[in-house]
Design a protein around this motif. Structure first.
Motif, short mmCIF file in Angstrom:
data_model
loop_
_atom_site.label_atom_id
_atom_site.label_comp_id
_atom_site.label_asym_id
_atom_site.label_seq_id
_atom_site.Cartn_x
_atom_site.Cartn_y
_atom_site.Cartn_z
N VAL A 123 -38.17 89.45 59.69
CA VAL A 123 -39.08 88.60 58.92
C VAL A 123 -40.36 89.36 58.66
CG1 VAL A 123 -40.36 86.43 58.90
CG2 VAL A 123 -38.15 86.55 60.07
N GLU A 124 -40.83 89.28 57.42
CA GLU A 124 -42.13 89.87 57.09
C GLU A 124 -42.82 89.01 56.04
OE1 GLU A 124 -41.34 93.25 53.78
OE2 GLU A 124 -40.69 93.76 55.80
N ARG A 184 -40.43 87.12 53.49
CA ARG A 184 -39.13 87.77 53.24
C ARG A 184 -38.35 87.78 54.54
NH1 ARG A 184 -41.83 92.32 49.79
NH2 ARG A 184 -41.62 91.38 47.75
N ILE A 185 -37.13 87.30 54.46
CA ILE A 185 -36.23 87.32 55.60
C ILE A 185 -35.09 88.24 55.20
CG2 ILE A 185 -34.72 85.95 57.10
CD1 ILE A 185 -36.55 83.52 56.29
N ARG A 186 -34.89 89.28 55.97
CA ARG A 186 -33.84 90.25 55.66
C ARG A 186 -32.74 90.15 56.71
NH1 ARG A 186 -36.50 94.82 56.25
NH2 ARG A 186 -35.40 95.50 58.10
N LEU A 187 -31.52 89.95 56.24
CA LEU A 187 -30.37 89.91 57.13
C LEU A 187 -29.70 91.28 57.11
CD1 LEU A 187 -28.86 86.44 56.14
CD2 LEU A 187 -30.65 86.96 57.82
N ASP A 188 -29.57 91.89 58.27
CA ASP A 188 -28.97 93.21 58.40
C ASP A 188 -27.79 93.15 59.35
OD1 ASP A 188 -30.87 94.58 56.77
OD2 ASP A 188 -32.28 94.58 58.44
N ASP A 189 -26.87 94.08 59.15
CA ASP A 189 -25.72 94.24 60.04
C ASP A 189 -24.90 92.95 60.07
OD1 ASP A 189 -26.58 96.88 60.63
OD2 ASP A 189 -27.97 96.06 62.11
N GLU A 218 -38.99 77.41 59.91
CA GLU A 218 -40.39 77.83 59.82
C GLU A 218 -40.73 78.28 58.41
OE1 GLU A 218 -41.01 80.81 62.81
OE2 GLU A 218 -40.78 79.37 64.45
N ALA A 219 -39.83 79.02 57.79
CA ALA A 219 -40.08 79.52 56.44
C ALA A 219 -40.20 78.38 55.44
CB ALA A 219 -38.96 80.48 56.02
N ILE A 220 -39.31 77.42 55.51
CA ILE A 220 -39.36 76.29 54.57
C ILE A 220 -40.61 75.46 54.80
CG2 ILE A 220 -38.22 74.13 53.93
CD1 ILE A 220 -35.56 75.59 54.35
N ALA A 279 -45.65 79.83 51.83
CA ALA A 279 -45.30 81.04 51.09
C ALA A 279 -43.95 80.87 50.41
CB ALA A 279 -45.24 82.22 52.05
N PRO A 280 -43.75 81.48 49.23
CA PRO A 280 -42.40 81.54 48.68
C PRO A 280 -41.50 82.28 49.68
CG PRO A 280 -43.99 82.26 47.05
CD PRO A 280 -44.72 82.14 48.36
N VAL A 281 -40.24 81.94 49.70
CA VAL A 281 -39.31 82.51 50.66
C VAL A 281 -38.16 83.19 49.94
CG1 VAL A 281 -37.71 81.97 52.55
CG2 VAL A 281 -39.84 80.67 52.31
N SER A 282 -37.81 84.39 50.40
CA SER A 282 -36.61 85.05 49.89
C SER A 282 -35.79 85.53 51.08
CB SER A 282 -36.93 86.21 48.95
OG SER A 282 -37.55 87.25 49.65
N ILE A 283 -34.49 85.39 50.95
CA ILE A 283 -33.55 85.86 51.96
C ILE A 283 -32.80 87.03 51.35
CG2 ILE A 283 -31.65 85.24 53.51
CD1 ILE A 283 -34.06 83.39 53.85
N GLN A 284 -32.98 88.20 51.90
CA GLN A 284 -32.30 89.41 51.43
C GLN A 284 -31.00 89.55 52.20
OE1 GLN A 284 -33.68 91.42 49.04
NE2 GLN A 284 -35.52 90.19 48.91
N VAL A 285 -29.86 89.49 51.51
CA VAL A 285 -28.56 89.58 52.19
C VAL A 285 -27.85 90.90 51.95
CG1 VAL A 285 -28.23 87.07 52.23
CG2 VAL A 285 -27.35 88.41 50.30
N SER A 286 -28.41 91.77 51.14
CA SER A 286 -27.70 93.00 50.78
C SER A 286 -27.51 93.95 51.96
CB SER A 286 -28.40 93.72 49.63
OG SER A 286 -29.74 94.00 49.97
N GLY A 287 -28.29 93.82 53.03
CA GLY A 287 -28.14 94.69 54.19
C GLY A 287 -27.15 94.17 55.22
#
Length: 116
Positions: free
Chosen positions: A5-6, A13-18, A34-36, A40-48
């Motif tokens: 989370v950053e 931004r929440i980044r999902l890795d592995d 917590e994000a919702i 702040a606007p929220v994005s979930i990055q799933v590409s990782g």
């Protein structure tokens, strides 16, 4: 760590890795709640992510659904890994998840703007 989370430029931004599976479900749920609840606007990055189990998919779906009913800026940004796509196809929820997923060529800000 599978979930990062950053806060940057007024966005969460929440980044999902592995692998994101039931072992991280409680952590992912707390982070999404917590994000919702944040402003702040929220994005979930799933590409990782190399794998996302059904528990994590359900949490993402619930978070996106809640965000859309409350007017929260929220986007799931991809693309999915091929293995995740195969898993989603086997469960029959691939079309639903594709409707939630911002296309890989989209900029994050465009994805968020489209979901306002």
């Amino acid at each position: 760590m599978a979930i990062n989370v950053e806060d940057q430029n007024g966005r969460r931004r929440i980044r999902l890795d592995d692998v994101v599976d039931i072992a991280q479900a409680a952590e992912l749920k707390q982070i999404l709640m917590e994000a919702i609840g944040s402003f702040a606007p929220v994005s979930i990055q799933v590409s990782g992510a190399s794998a996302i189990d059904v528990t994590a998919v359900q949490l993402l779906w619930a978070a996106l659904s809640h965000a859309s009913t409350t007017g929260k800026e929220f986007a799931i940004v991809g693309p999915w890994d091929e293995e995740i796509e195969r898993s989603l196809s086997c469960t029959g929820i691939s079309p639903i998840m594709h409707s939630m997923l911002a296309q890989s060529g989209e900029e994050e800000s465009n994805a968020l703007a489209a979901r306002r």
